[in-house]
Enzyme design. Structure first.
Site: not given
Ligand code: CA
Ligand code: CA
Length: 567
Positions: A128, A172, A187, A190, A237, A255, A297, A299, A325
């Site tokens: 990023r 990232t 990151s 998950e 992230w 999350n 999720d 986040d 989100r």
């Molecule tokens: Ca996530």
């Protein structure tokens, strides 16, 4: 100048900062719109530029000045940086310096990854962006290293291994340099990591501190997880912002894992939260949790824009703002973490509202049910979020945020507990099904919103939601892009489309604008995003070629200047 010559004469080496970017350069980035030195176009992350020579009157004449191929088919999500006529840009394996006027490559640094890296890392083969300070460019790598490159040559100056990708970690994020410390996040929520932020010495890369987002035994918040749960997630992230006056860094936390909540009852601190930290030590000064026990999720990692606003009573407030989100647009007092406003900016049914007194969401009946004993329900927004990570912009002159909102829900269903009982770091931490539901005619909108009231000033619907960041300029333009490749400019007051240009692949990064020799330019990445392609089923997308191209635009000159004068 005199001082420099004298110092040279008496044999005193000038500090390196004389040739690089000082702390003051970074602090003043937004006020010096010619160059873009920081992620977010200033420590406040407003993505607002004072440049106005490209404006509503002439934007129709915007044409490409050049295009540079990153030769990347994994997706370009980075925000470019610009300094002294050089553009710096990253993808997952390369950092390049490009002549900002000609588009010619100056140097390229390629990262050699162990062959298994791209197979095992979580959450997207992307990068990023970078941070710039003291003659160096700082970036993260997919295999969880932080590296510093020499700004002039692209040669690696230092490299520090932060974590191990075989344990689910990857990096990232664009680092943030605050108070001389290079700060980066991870990151991997998950894949069951225990998230953290880490500070590195800008000169040597030595790790100065690490602050875990999930408390260890004996730390506050430990009891917000069941005694025997996996205590995973809390990734970091997306780059935070920095207020040099309060000396606080604001950084969002992702999350809890697995997504399925039935084995991790409690608030699961500090997932889905914002942390306000001291950059020198990583000490958490305050924190606020947006989505306790998040099953969806949602986040909490999105942008934290710093601004000074007037509240409903006309009192000046120092705030941070986030389009979460979870579908709420949060405005928080950045001195103490107290909630000021939380308005829905898309359809939301997981919570009825956020209680401004307690700061906690009021769960809807279906969310309560899912959290208590699992189950299924149609939930808005989807796991993709009311907006995804791509940053919104804030125009301080209009008091509006410009948000690429995503308007999709999901048929969410938890799987039985035995599916998530024995997960270990590196495994996929889901335990749910979540097919998306949407109106094929409208899956997203670009919206101009008053962050304090939630009032939508204008909105432009799209068949395919946008996953690009937004940029707003003093020229009255909002610049963003579509998954179908169009770069677009809208009137910041009305939402009227003023200009568009079709690139060959989707726009997933954040556009910037800059100036050189008195001329304004706009630079944007075009490159299909590996991670988001799975969420979007627009048949047009299957025909969009993978790309990886940096585009720079300038105004078309109908009458090229001829050098007729004597010089
Ligand atoms: Ca996530
Ligand atoms: Ca600047």
């Amino acid at each position: 100048m005199l001082r420099a010559s004298l110092l040279a004469l008496i044999g005193v080496a000038l500090p390196l900062t004389a040739f690089g970017q000082t702390a003051d350069d970074l602090k003043n980035d937004a006020k010096t719109p010619g160059d873009v030195l920081t992620y977010g176009m200033g420590y406040s992350g407003q993505r607002y530029s004072e440049l106005s020579s490209i404006n509503r009157d002439n934007v129709k004449r915007l044409v490409p000045a050049w295009a540079y191929s990153m030769a990347d088919n994994r997706g370009l999500e980075a925000q470019p940086l610009v300094k002294d006529g050089v553009i710096y840009i990253t993808d997952h394996e390369k950092t390049v310096a490009i002549d900002a006027l000609s588009g010619k490559e100056i140097w390229k640094n390629v990262i050699e990854y162990p062959p298994e890296t791209t197979r095992i890392v979580c959450c997207g083969i992307v990068n990023r962006g970078a941070a710039m300070y003291d003659g160096k460019l700082y970036r993260t790598t997919l295999d969880a290293n932080v590296i510093a490159l020499d700004l002039k040559t692209g040669k690696e100056v230092w490299r520090t291994k932060s974590s191990d990708p075989s344990e689910g970690y990857s990096m990232t994020v664009a680092p943030l340099v605050a108070d001389g410390v290079v700060i980066a996040g991870v990151s991997g929520a998950e894949f069951g990591v225990r998230g953290y932020l880490e500070g590195f010495d800008a000169q040597t890369g030595k790790s100065l501190w690490r602050t875990y987002t999930i408390p260890a035994q004996g730390e506050p918040g430990y009891d917000s997880w069941p005694a025997n749960s996996t205590r995973a997630g809390g990734s970091t992230w997306v780059t935070g912002t920095y207020d040099p006056e309060l000396n606080l860094v604001y950084w969002g936390v992702g999350n809890p894992a697995p997504w399925n909540p039935i084995l991790r009852k409690g608030d699961n601190l500090n997932t889905n939260s914002v942390l306000a930290l001291r950059p020198k030590t990583g000490e958490v000064v305050w924190k606020y949790q947006m989505s306790p026990n998040d099953p969806f999720d949602y986040d909490g990692v999105n942008e934290w824009i710093i601004a000074d606003l007037k509240d409903a009573s006309g009192n000046p407030r120092k705030v941070v703002m986030q389009g979460n989100r979870n579908g709420f647009l949060y405005v928080i007092d950045r001195t103490n973490g107290k909630l000021i406003a939380a308005n829905k900016f898309v359809d939301v049914n997981w919570a009825d509202k956020v209680d401004l007194t307690t700061g906690r969401p009021v769960w809807s009946a279906q969310t309560k049910d899912i959290i208590e004993h699992g189950g299924k329900a149609r939930i808005f927004p989807s796991v993709t979020g009311g907006k995804n990570w791509a940053p919104m912009a804030f125009d301080p002159t209009r008091g509006l945020v410009y948000v690429n909102a995503i308007e999709m829900g999901m048929d969410y269903e938890t799987l039985p507990a035995d599916k998530i009982a024995n997960l270990k770091p590196g495994d996929p931490f889901f335990g749910v099904k979540f097919p998306l539901v949407f109106d094929p005619e409208k899956r997203g909108s670009l919206k101009a919103i008053n962050p304090l009231t939630g009032e939508v000033k204008w909105q432009v619907p799209f068949k395919t939601p946008n996953f690009a960041g937004t940029l707003v300029t003093a020229g009255g333009l909002v610049i963003t892009g579509q998954m179908t490749g169009e770069v677009m400019a809208f009137d910041a007051d009305t939402g009227k489309l003023m200009w568009e240009f079709q690139t060959p692949s989707s726009i997933n990064g954040s556009p910037i604008t800059w100036e050189k020799d008195g001329k304004q330019y706009i630079t944007v990445n075009s490159g299909i995003g590996g991670v988001y392609a799975m969420h979007v089923e627009d048949p047009r997308l299957t025909h969009v070629p993978a790309g990886g191209t940096v585009w720079t635009f300038k105004l078309f000159e109908e009458f090229p200047q001829r050098s007729a004068s004597s010089n």
